[in-house]
Structure formats: structure tokens, C-alpha cells
Design a protein around this motif. Structure first.
Motif, mmCIF file in Angstrom:
data_model
loop_
_atom_site.group_PDB
_atom_site.id
_atom_site.type_symbol
_atom_site.label_atom_id
_atom_site.label_comp_id
_atom_site.label_asym_id
_atom_site.label_seq_id
_atom_site.Cartn_x
_atom_site.Cartn_y
_atom_site.Cartn_z
ATOM 1 N N ARG A 9 20.957 -25.104 57.075
ATOM 2 C CA ARG A 9 22.174 -24.287 57.068
ATOM 3 C C ARG A 9 21.879 -22.829 56.753
ATOM 4 O O ARG A 9 22.674 -21.945 57.100
ATOM 5 C CB ARG A 9 23.172 -24.860 56.064
ATOM 6 N N GLN A 10 20.741 -22.567 56.102
ATOM 7 C CA GLN A 10 20.379 -21.175 55.841
ATOM 8 C C GLN A 10 20.061 -20.447 57.140
ATOM 9 O O GLN A 10 20.392 -19.270 57.290
ATOM 10 C CB GLN A 10 19.193 -21.123 54.888
ATOM 11 N N ALA A 33 21.414 -12.146 62.470
ATOM 12 C CA ALA A 33 19.953 -12.137 62.487
ATOM 13 C C ALA A 33 19.440 -13.003 63.638
ATOM 14 O O ALA A 33 20.019 -14.046 63.950
ATOM 15 C CB ALA A 33 19.403 -12.656 61.163
ATOM 16 N N SER A 34 18.364 -12.562 64.247
ATOM 17 C CA SER A 34 17.764 -13.347 65.322
ATOM 18 C C SER A 34 17.051 -14.567 64.721
ATOM 19 O O SER A 34 16.785 -14.636 63.516
ATOM 20 C CB SER A 34 16.775 -12.501 66.113
ATOM 21 N N ARG A 35 16.726 -15.526 65.591
ATOM 22 C CA ARG A 35 16.057 -16.737 65.117
ATOM 23 C C ARG A 35 14.682 -16.410 64.545
ATOM 24 O O ARG A 35 14.284 -16.947 63.501
ATOM 25 C CB ARG A 35 15.943 -17.741 66.264
ATOM 26 N N TRP A 36 13.938 -15.515 65.204
ATOM 27 C CA TRP A 36 12.620 -15.141 64.709
ATOM 28 C C TRP A 36 12.723 -14.406 63.376
ATOM 29 O O TRP A 36 11.931 -14.636 62.459
ATOM 30 C CB TRP A 36 11.901 -14.287 65.746
ATOM 31 N N CYS A 37 13.715 -13.518 63.244
ATOM 32 C CA CYS A 37 13.893 -12.795 61.977
ATOM 33 C C CYS A 37 14.272 -13.753 60.851
ATOM 34 O O CYS A 37 13.787 -13.617 59.725
ATOM 35 C CB CYS A 37 14.965 -11.718 62.150
ATOM 36 N N ALA A 38 15.124 -14.717 61.144
ATOM 37 C CA ALA A 38 15.502 -15.687 60.119
ATOM 38 C C ALA A 38 14.323 -16.548 59.696
ATOM 39 O O ALA A 38 14.143 -16.864 58.513
ATOM 40 C CB ALA A 38 16.646 -16.567 60.628
ATOM 41 N N LEU A 39 13.478 -16.933 60.660
ATOM 42 C CA LEU A 39 12.280 -17.704 60.313
ATOM 43 C C LEU A 39 11.331 -16.888 59.452
ATOM 44 O O LEU A 39 10.778 -17.389 58.462
ATOM 45 C CB LEU A 39 11.573 -18.165 61.591
ATOM 46 N N ARG A 40 11.143 -15.621 59.828
ATOM 47 C CA ARG A 40 10.153 -14.784 59.146
ATOM 48 C C ARG A 40 10.624 -14.329 57.780
ATOM 49 O O ARG A 40 9.819 -14.253 56.834
ATOM 50 C CB ARG A 40 9.833 -13.567 60.022
ATOM 51 N N ARG A 41 11.909 -14.072 57.612
ATOM 52 C CA ARG A 41 12.411 -13.499 56.358
ATOM 53 C C ARG A 41 13.030 -14.520 55.416
ATOM 54 O O ARG A 41 13.120 -14.260 54.209
ATOM 55 C CB ARG A 41 13.450 -12.414 56.685
ATOM 56 N N ILE A 42 13.474 -15.664 55.922
ATOM 57 C CA ILE A 42 14.216 -16.616 55.085
ATOM 58 C C ILE A 42 13.516 -17.963 54.999
ATOM 59 O O ILE A 42 13.190 -18.440 53.913
ATOM 60 C CB ILE A 42 15.657 -16.781 55.625
#
Length: 320
Positions: free
Chosen positions: A200-201, A210-219
Motif C-alpha cells: 500500500r505504500q 510519484a512514478s513507480r521507479w521513484c517509489a521503488l528507489r525512495r520508499i
């Protein structure tokens, strides 16, 4: 003349307060004496284990077949140290490249594209299902299958080509073979760590733009590191020991250097002990580093879990 008989009267007895008899109190037991037999048994077992260890050390140290002077002589020999440097270099390079490739494979397994999922799944299935030794031998003998390696358009002209024997040297075969095999295992480790984070995050981050790549990289990836680091440490130790397999393709690692020496001196056992000692020292250092990292992440988790408990206790105390 009639006589009147007196009526029977019920004798009255004064009310008395009845009390139940108090049960007998059990005798006091000294809790400190409850574990005395178990403690004595533990002491006996420890003494027995220590006696067996001392006996083993005595047998090993006084057995002339081990040739300990020869072991001490070759432990810091220049040829052995060069092989040790090759082992450490192969471990570091293959682990870094394998982790990067494993990250890409893990993201492909978690992507929405069926093509990427299939390619990553096929890659992981193949390299995890075949032994690393077989992969290294196949890669080293690639010239028998493909004499030339070329780059060009499919069913079109060849842009550039090389002879396979010029590209696949023992060094490149060792690095490529270890990297490809390590990537398959690291992909599953990273994928398991990413799945351990609440999905859910990712949805919340994408809802905020946020893009999917940004969410993976930052969160997701920073939180998944708590689950990724411990198995990665185990995989690093396994990689260090797996570098010994490159000796079969004439790569000058630690084991190959030891083999080159005892092929000339015929001192097989002492030279193998030299390799064992170095592997034990290196893996001990890596075990210590892994334990320190795990304690660091465990401390971070306990620090994050402490504020809610404190808040809950303060709320309970302030409640009427």
C-alpha cells in the motif's frame, strides 16, 4: 375433669459463629535451589566438551603428518598471497555485479509486463537449476560451440565480431560465470525483501504523483534493506567459498595457487591446511561484519517501535 397437657417446646440454642478450618500452609520453598541439578548438569557437559576439545587440539598439534612448520612457511608466501588477492577481487566484483543484475531481475519479476516476468523467471530458473561448476566449464569452453562472438542485426549484417578465445579468458570466464550465477540468487533475495514491504505504500506514493521507479528507489528499497541485508551477507560468504571452483579453469585464485605449490612439493595436506586457514579467517571477518549490520538494523527497528509503545503508555496513564 379435663387435664391440659403441656405443648412440646423446641429448645433454643444460642447462635454460634462457625469458621472454616484454615488449610495448612505449604512449607516455603527456596526457588534458588530449583535449578541446582540442571546447573550441575550444564557444568558437567561444559567440562566434557572442553576436555574433548583439548584432546582434539592435542592430537592435531602433536601429529607430525600435519607438518605445521610447512604450514607456517607457506601461510604468508607471496604466491599464496597473490592467489588470496585474486579470490578477494573475484568475490567483490562478482558480488557487486551480481547484486546489480539481481536488482534488475527482481524488478522485472515484480513488473506488470508478462514479457519481463517470463524472461526473468526463465533466467532465474536456469542458473539456479544447474551447478555453478558446470556453468563455469561451459563458459570456459564456449569457443567449441561458438568460435566467434558477433554483434549485428537479427538476420542481417554483422557489425562487429571477435574470436571467442580472445574474449573468454580464465579471468573473464570466472567473473562472468560467478556474476550470472550470483544474479539469480540475489534476484530472489531482493524480490523477497521488496515483497516484505507493505504494497500500500507503493500505491500511496503513486497516488501522490510519484512514478513507480521513484517509489521503488525512495520508499520500497530502503525499507526492504532490513530483509535483504542478512541473506545477502550469507550469500557473500557463499560467494567467497564458491570462488574456489574457478581453479578448474586454471584461474589463479587461492585454491589454484595452493594446488600449484603442492603439485611441485607433494606436500598436499599442509598446503590444503593453508587454504583452509585463509578461508576460515576471511569468513570469520565477514561473519562479524554481517552480525554488526544485523545489530544495526535490529536497533533501528527497536527504535522505531519504541515511540508508539511510549505514547500508548502515556495515554493510558493520563486516562481517568
Amino acid at each position: 375433669m379435663s387435664a391440659t397437657l403441656p405443648l412440646p417446646t423446641t429448645p433454643t440454642t444460642p447462635a454460634t459463629h462457625t469458621t472454616r478450618p484454615t488449610p495448612a500452609q505449604p512449607a516455603a520453598i527456596d526457588v534458588r535451589q530449583a535449578h541446582v541439578p540442571a546447573d550441575k548438569l550444564q557444568i558437567v557437559l561444559w567440562l566434557l566438551a572442553l576436555a574433548c576439545l583439548l584432546r582434539l587440539l592435542w592430537m592435531v598439534s602433536h601429529n607430525e603428518a600435519f607438518q605445521w612448520p610447512v604450514v607456517l612457511h607457506w601461510l604468508s608466501a607471496p604466491s599464496i598471497l597473490r592467489g588470496l588477492g585474486v579470490t578477494l577481487g573475484l568475490t567483490a566484483v562478482s558480488m557487486v555485479l551480481g547484486s546489480l543484475l539481481g536488482l534488475l531481475l527482481a524488478m522485472a519479476r515484480l513488473s506488470r509486463s508478462a514479457l519481463f516476468k517470463s524472461i526473468a523467471g526463465l533466467y532465474i530458473w536456469f542458473f539456479r537449476s544447474t551447478p555453478l561448476l558446470v556453468q563455469l566449464i561451459f563458459l570456459y569452453n564456449m569457443a567449441t560451440l561458438f568460435p566467434e562472438i558477433s554483434i549485428g542485426l537479427p538476420f542481417g549484417p554483422t557489425l562487429v565480431s571477435w574470436k571467442t578465445n580472445d574474449l573468454i579468458t580464465p579471468l573473464t570466464a570466472a567473473i562472468v560465470g560467478l556474476t550470472l550465477n550470483e544474479a539469480a540468487y540475489m534476484a530472489e533475495i531482493i524480490r523477497g525483501g521488496l515483497l516484505a514491504v507493505d504494497p500500500r505504500q507503493l500505491e500511496t506514493a503513486q497516488a501522490f504523483g510519484a512514478s513507480r521507479w521513484c517509489a521503488l528507489r525512495r520508499i520500497l528499497i530502503p525499507q526492504a534493506m532490513r530483509s535483504i541485508v542478512p541473506p545477502t551477507g550469507n550469500q557473500l560468504i557463499s560467494m567467497l567459498k564458491a570462488t574456489s571452483l574457478v581453479s578448474v579453469i586454471a584461474m589463479g585464485d587461492l585454491l589454484h595457487s595452493v594446488q600449484m605449490v603442492y603439485n611441485q612439493t607433494f606436500e598436499v595436506i599442509p598446503l590444503l591446511i593453508v587454504a583452509v586457514c585463509w578461508y576460515l579467517m576471511l569468513t570469520s571477518v565477514l561473519n562479524w561484519v554481517q552480525s554488526a549490520i544485523e545489530r544495526h538494523y535490529g536497533k533501528s527497528e527497536s527504535d522505531q517501535a519504541a515511540p508508539p509503545v511510549a505514547a500508548a503508555s502515556s495515554t493510558t496513564e493520563g486516562a481517568p
